[in-house]
Design a protein around this motif. Structure first.
Motif, PDB file in Angstrom:
ATOM      1  N   UNK A  78       0.873  -1.227  -0.079  1.00 55.83           N
ATOM      2  CA  UNK A  78      -0.107   0.023   0.189  1.00 55.83           C
ATOM      3  C   UNK A  78       0.803   1.294  -0.090  1.00 55.83           C
ATOM      4  N   UNK A  79       0.201   2.211  -0.370  1.00 56.77           N
ATOM      5  CA  UNK A  79       0.963   3.664  -0.365  1.00 56.77           C
ATOM      6  C   UNK A  79       0.544   4.198   0.894  1.00 56.77           C
ATOM      7  N   UNK A  80       1.312   4.650   1.773  1.00 55.25           N
ATOM      8  CA  UNK A  80       0.979   5.371   2.981  1.00 55.25           C
ATOM      9  C   UNK A  80       1.878   5.031   4.027  1.00 55.25           C
ATOM     10  N   UNK A  81       1.601   5.595   5.499  1.00 58.35           N
ATOM     11  CA  UNK A  81       2.358   5.361   6.389  1.00 58.35           C
ATOM     12  C   UNK A  81       1.605   4.792   7.542  1.00 58.35           C
ATOM     13  N   UNK A  82       2.450   3.702   8.010  1.00 59.11           N
ATOM     14  CA  UNK A  82       1.579   2.839   9.131  1.00 59.11           C
ATOM     15  C   UNK A  82       1.897   3.163  10.444  1.00 59.11           C
ATOM     16  N   UNK A  83       1.167   3.549  11.336  1.00 55.74           N
ATOM     17  CA  UNK A  83       1.740   3.558  12.709  1.00 55.74           C
ATOM     18  C   UNK A  83       0.928   2.653  13.596  1.00 55.74           C
ATOM     19  N   UNK A  84       2.056   1.717  14.175  1.00 53.52           N
ATOM     20  CA  UNK A  84       1.574   0.854  15.183  1.00 53.52           C
ATOM     21  C   UNK A  84       1.125   1.253  16.428  1.00 53.52           C
ATOM     22  N   UNK A  85      -0.327   1.640  16.617  1.00 54.17           N
ATOM     23  CA  UNK A  85      -0.931   2.228  17.774  1.00 54.17           C
ATOM     24  C   UNK A  85      -1.125   1.109  19.000  1.00 54.17           C
ATOM     25  N   UNK A  86      -0.603   0.075  18.736  1.00 54.54           N
ATOM     26  CA  UNK A  86      -0.652  -1.005  19.672  1.00 54.54           C
ATOM     27  C   UNK A  86       0.321  -0.957  20.661  1.00 54.54           C
ATOM     28  N   UNK A  87       1.301  -0.279  20.092  1.00 59.81           N
ATOM     29  CA  UNK A  87       2.800  -0.019  20.973  1.00 59.81           C
ATOM     30  C   UNK A  87       2.790   1.445  21.256  1.00 59.81           C
ATOM     31  N   UNK A  88       3.336   1.602  22.538  1.00 62.61           N
ATOM     32  CA  UNK A  88       3.532   3.134  23.184  1.00 62.61           C
ATOM     33  C   UNK A  88       4.216   3.787  22.152  1.00 62.61           C
ATOM     34  N   UNK A  89       5.523   3.313  21.634  1.00 60.94           N
ATOM     35  CA  UNK A  89       6.339   4.243  20.690  1.00 60.94           C
ATOM     36  C   UNK A  89       5.519   4.605  19.536  1.00 60.94           C
ATOM     37  N   UNK A  90       4.814   3.553  18.837  1.00 60.09           N
ATOM     38  CA  UNK A  90       4.037   3.712  17.683  1.00 60.09           C
ATOM     39  C   UNK A  90       2.994   4.854  17.842  1.00 60.09           C
ATOM     40  N   UNK A  91       2.095   4.816  18.950  1.00 61.36           N
ATOM     41  CA  UNK A  91       1.136   5.643  19.383  1.00 61.36           C
ATOM     42  C   UNK A  91       1.678   7.100  19.492  1.00 61.36           C
ATOM     43  N   UNK A  92       2.831   7.045  20.275  1.00 66.44           N
ATOM     44  CA  UNK A  92       3.430   8.551  20.374  1.00 66.44           C
ATOM     45  C   UNK A  92       3.787   9.191  18.927  1.00 66.44           C
ATOM     46  N   UNK A  93       4.360   8.142  18.023  1.00 68.35           N
ATOM     47  CA  UNK A  93       4.928   8.749  16.648  1.00 68.35           C
ATOM     48  C   UNK A  93       3.620   9.213  15.864  1.00 68.35           C
ATOM     49  N   UNK A  94       2.454   8.539  16.046  1.00 65.83           N
ATOM     50  CA  UNK A  94       1.169   8.526  15.482  1.00 65.83           C
ATOM     51  C   UNK A  94       0.723  10.133  16.063  1.00 65.83           C
ATOM     52  N   UNK A  95       0.597  10.524  17.255  1.00 68.17           N
ATOM     53  CA  UNK A  95       0.153  11.529  17.897  1.00 68.17           C
ATOM     54  C   UNK A  95       0.881  12.598  17.485  1.00 68.17           C
ATOM     55  N   UNK A  96       2.280  12.535  17.290  1.00 73.20           N
ATOM     56  CA  UNK A  96       3.158  13.709  16.829  1.00 73.20           C
ATOM     57  C   UNK A  96       2.550  14.028  15.165  1.00 73.20           C
ATOM     58  N   UNK A  97       2.805  12.938  14.339  1.00 70.88           N
ATOM     59  CA  UNK A  97       2.366  13.116  13.106  1.00 70.88           C
ATOM     60  C   UNK A  97       1.025  13.538  12.939  1.00 70.88           C
ATOM     61  N   UNK A  98       0.116  12.847  13.373  1.00 71.84           N
ATOM     62  CA  UNK A  98      -1.496  13.393  13.104  1.00 71.84           C
ATOM     63  C   UNK A  98      -1.607  14.986  13.747  1.00 71.84           C
ATOM     64  N   UNK A  99      -0.961  15.312  14.841  1.00 71.40           N
ATOM     65  CA  UNK A  99      -1.085  16.576  15.636  1.00 71.40           C
ATOM     66  C   UNK A  99      -0.469  17.625  14.307  1.00 71.40           C
ATOM     67  N   UNK A 100       0.785  17.188  13.807  1.00 71.88           N
ATOM     68  CA  UNK A 100       1.389  18.263  12.916  1.00 71.88           C
ATOM     69  C   UNK A 100       0.589  18.320  11.571  1.00 71.88           C
ATOM     70  N   UNK A 101      -0.206  17.323  11.292  1.00 67.15           N
ATOM     71  CA  UNK A 101      -0.915  17.315   9.919  1.00 67.15           C
ATOM     72  C   UNK A 101      -2.213  18.038  10.160  1.00 67.15           C
ATOM     73  N   UNK A 102      -2.760  18.500  11.295  1.00 67.86           N
ATOM     74  CA  UNK A 102      -4.024  19.321  11.268  1.00 67.86           C
ATOM     75  C   UNK A 102      -3.669  20.849  11.372  1.00 67.86           C
ATOM     76  N   UNK A 103      -4.427  21.204  10.473  1.00 69.10           N
ATOM     77  CA  UNK A 103      -4.252  22.683  10.198  1.00 69.10           C
ATOM     78  C   UNK A 103      -4.314  23.409  11.401  1.00 69.10           C
ATOM     79  N   UNK A 104      -5.380  23.257  12.127  1.00 71.77           N
ATOM     80  CA  UNK A 104      -6.034  23.966  13.470  1.00 71.77           C
ATOM     81  C   UNK A 104      -4.721  23.842  14.555  1.00 71.77           C
TER      82      UNK A 104
END
Ligand code: UTP
Length: 299
Positions: free
Chosen positions: A253-279
């Motif tokens: 697939x094309x895209x970025x997968x985050x393993x939110x079942x692990x603490x490190x993956x969840x934190x990475x996703x939080x940063x990435x999704x936070x940075x991608x939010x215009x607000x």
């Protein structure tokens, strides 16, 4: 076209989420939020975008917050309406599911992912179906399952989402043994669950998106009768490789997968999704910037 339309999806959410204890003592892992949306919402949105109409949750004790999340909330809606908060009303609407579109089945004991999927057999019947693991969150321009449905229309059979991993990480995944590499689609001749680095048949790891033939349910049925302990979904899919089977394909697939079942993956996703939010982008990125500068200065 070789395949039938996929309109049903199974969401296995009966795991205990021990890696997030103590939080998961009372909060289902799937209700944990990336920015302001629970993990399960990302999976539901992805399924909807791929044309899924029936949503089957395999749940367990202590997951009632999940069921409540998808219910209408008339009091809250009325309060927002009276206050003229139409933007928030729109946000709430995305969580509403049509009556009868969502079904819950119970897995009484956490006997593994294969067993969880098998619990949905009566609701699946003799149809192909998707499986989405909500703790795998995938950021993609075109949602991952929609990419897979398109590829599956060409191949039929069974399709698993794959991504390349280094040998040292293979032991955390199911890994494909490749018969034919056609680019985005690969035909598999085998699948190995959690191989040692030196025994991994390729670098293509399976992640939490699947389109499966009803034959996989039949395979799980046999395993239920035969095996004790955890019942692996990988084994039931692997039975479908080769001449006799319905076929197994991997999809890069094309895209970025985050393993939110692990603490490190969840934190990475939080940063990435936070940075991608215009607000939030400006405030959050300048905070991260300052934080890193402070850390560097302190070294
Ligand atoms: P995990 O392997 O992440 O297990 O399951 P878990 O229990 O959720 O989390 P940890 O490892 O204890 O922290 C992958 C997916 O399969 C589901 C989980 O809910 C998750 O979505 N699952 C797993 C079940 O539904 N039933 C099971 O028996 C096992």
């Amino acid at each position: 076209m070789k395949s039938r339309k996929v309109t049903k999806a199974v969401f296995p959410v009966a795991g205990m989420g021990t890696r997030f204890l103590p939080a998961t003592k009372s909060i289902p892992k799937e209700i944990m939020t990336l920015v302001d949306r629970p993990l399960i919402q990302y999976a539901i949105d992805e399924a909807r975008a791929a044309g899924i109409k029936e949503f089957i949750f395999v749940t367990s004790r202590g997951k009632s917050a999940l069921e409540d999340y998808f219910d209408h909330a008339p009091e809250l809606e009325n309060t927002l309406k009276r206050a003229g908060k139409n933007d928030l009303l729109e946000v709430l609407k995305t969580t509403n599911m049509d009556s009868g579109a969502i079904a819950y089945v119970r897995q009484n004991r956490a006997m593994g992912l294969g067993h969880a999927v098998w619990c949905a057999r009566r609701l699946i019947g003799n149809e192909p179906f998707a499986v989405l693991l909500p703790d795998d969150v995938i950021a993609a321009e075109k949602p991952c399952l929609a990419q897979m449905v398109e590829a599956y229309e060409e191949t039929g059979g069974n399709m698993v989402a794959t991504m390349e991993v280094p040998p040292s990480k293979a032991s955390a995944y199911g890994v494909l043994d490749i018969a034919e590499d056609m680019g985005a689609i690969v035909k598999a001749k085998g699948m190995v669950e959690k191989p040692k680095a030196e025994e991994a048949p390729s670098n293509l790891a399976v992640i939490g998106r699947y389109i499966l033939s009803p034959k996989v349910m039949t395979n799980l049925n046999k395993m239920k009768q035969g095996a004790g302990g955890e019942i692996q979904l990988t084994d039931a899919i692997a039975e479908e490789v080769g001449e006799e089977g319905t076929g197994v394909y991997g999809y890069r697939f094309s895209g970025q997968r985050y393993d939110c079942g692990s603490k490190a993956g969840f934190l990475q996703a939080t940063v990435a999704f936070g940075l991608s939010r215009p607000d939030l982008q400006d405030e959050f990125s300048s905070y991260l910037h300052d934080l890193i500068a402070q850390q560097k200065a302190a070294q």
